[in-house]
Design an enzyme around this catalytic site. Sequence first.
Site: not given
Length: 573
Positions: A188, A430, A454, A501
Site C-alpha cells: 500500500h 480478491e 490481493d 481495480c
Amino acid sequence: MTEFEAVAAADGHAMGEAFIFRHDEMVVPHFHVKKDGVEDEISALRASFASVRGYCSDQLGKAVSDSERALYSVQILMIDDPEWLQAIEGYIKKDLYNAAWAVECATSDIVAALSSVEDEYMKERIIDIVDIQKAVTEELTGKARRHIRLVRDVVLVADNLLTSELLALEGIQHLKAICLDAGGKTSHVSILAKSWGIPAVVGLKDFSLQVKEGECIIVDGYEGRVMASPGKKQIAGYGKRKQEQEAEEARLIRNAELLARTADGVRIVLEANVEDRLGIGDAIKAGCEGIGLFRTEFLEMKYGATEDFSVREGLYDEIASSMLGHGGVTFRTLDIGGDKFINGLSGQEDNPLLGWRAVRFCLDRKDIFKSQIISILKASRHGNVRMMFPMISTVEELESCLLLLDEAKKELGKKRIPFDPKMKVGTMIEVPSAALISDTLASMVDFVSIGTNDLVQYVLAVDRGNEKISHLYRADNPAVLRLVKMVVDNCHDKKIPVGICGQIASEVDMLPLLVGFGCDSLSMPPLSVGRIKERLGTLSKPDCENLLNNVLSMNSHERVAEMLKEFNNGRKT
Ligand code: PEP
Ligand code: MG
C-alpha cells in the site's frame, strides 16, 4: 557511484539528498569514506553530537529528581569532552571510517580503558558513554526518527514504511522519491506513492544501511534503479530523462478529453483509484470517468474519521459532490488489517494478511461498519455514489454485509434522512474462494470489481509486500489469468458489469489481456489513465481475444510473458 536495482513501484525520475528512516534494532554501518568526503562526515558527526546534547539539556531542564539531574549533567560533560570528539575524528581522518563506525571505535577504546581502572565511579560511567554512543549513532543512521518531518527536498530512504507513517509525514511537498529495503509493487505504500506521483523503488534489501544521510541519490521509478553518489555523467543523464518525463506527462494529459475505446470502437470505462480527497482533482484532470475505487480506510487513518463520524460524513459529502458530473464514486468499505492499521482498532497478528482484515473485521465490529454504511448512504443522496465490499470470501459474508445495508437503509428511512434507495452495490473479488463462487456472488450484487493485487497474492501464496519473494508475485501467472477470465465470464453470464481495480489495470503491457477478458471498466491511479487510453486506442478486441486464448493454454508464466512481449513489441492492432 553505486547502482542498485530492485522493484519499480511508482513511475518517475527524481534526485535528492537521502533522508534515512529505520525501525529495526540499531546496526552500526561500517564503510570507508573517500578523502574528499571526510569534511562532510565530520560535519554529520558534530551535528549528531549537537542534537544529542540538545536533547540532554532539554531533559536536564525538565528533570524532577536529583538522580535524573545528575545523569544528564554527567552526560553533557561527556559530550563536551573534546578528547572523545578528537579521538572519533581521528578515526574518520586517518582510517577514513564512516562517522558511526568511528564513534564505535573511539567509544570501545574508552570503555576498555575505564574497565581496567579501580575507581567504581569511573567504571559506572561506561553505561553513560555507551548510552551517548547509541544516541549519536541513532542520529547518524536515522534510527532516532520516530516521525518523518521534512523541511527540505529529500529522497526518503527507509528499511520499511507503514502506510500510517507515510500518511502522517509532515512536509510532503519535500518528498521527491521513496526507496525502501522492503516491500513490493502492490504494497500500500507503493500504491500511495504511485497515486501521488512520487517515484518509488522498493525491495532494495539493505540499501538503507549502505547510504549515508545527506548522500545524493538518483531514483528511476520506471526501471527500478537507484544510484548513490552519482558522478557528473549520471547527473546529466538524469536531467535529460527528467525533462523527457515532463514532456511526456504534458503530452499524455491531452488525452483527457478523448473517449476510451479500442481501435475497433469497443468502449472500456477508465476510472480512478483514489485514497485521499486531494486525489480527486487529479482524477478529474486526467479525464477519469468516475472513481472506481475509493480506499476509504486511508481517510480514516489520515483524518481520524473513525473517532468522529461527522468528519467522515463531511468528507464523503465533499467527495460525492466533487464527482457530480464526473462519473461518481465507488466507496469501498473499510479494508483495515493486512498492512493497514488504525491505532487501537485492528491489532498485531501473526498472520495479518490471512487474518482479521476488511469485512472480517467489519462484521465483528458492526458498530463501526454500520456507521460507515450510513455515512455512504447519506452521501448517496447526490445520486452518483456506489458502495463495494472488500475481501469477501464466502456467500455468508456477502449476505451479512447486504443485511446490514438493509438495516441501515431502514434506519435512515425511519428518520427521514435522504439517501439513494437505488445506490448500486458491488463486491470485490480478491480471494480465490470468491473467484470460484463468483457466479453466485455476482447474482447478489449490481457490479463486481476484481482486486488483482490481493487475488495474485492469495492465488500464488505470495505476500505482496515481501521483497524476498517479489519475483514470484506475477499477475501473468496462468493460474491468475484463468481465474480472472472465469470471474469475468461468470459476471457476464449474470449480466452484470465487471472491472479490474488492481495495479494491473494501470500496466500498459498487460492491457491486451484485460481487453481480451472483456472487462467493462478498469480503475487505476489517475496518472496512468492517459497512457492506458493511448494504448487502448491501438488495440483491437479480436486480436486481444486471440492473444488471451493462446495465453490461457500456456502453463508457465515465462511463456505467457514471452507471448505478451511479442504481441506488445509488434504493437499488433
Ligand atoms: C486489490 O487488492 O487489487 C485492491 C484494489 O485492493 P487493495 O490494493 O487496496 O488491497
Ligand atoms: Mg485488496
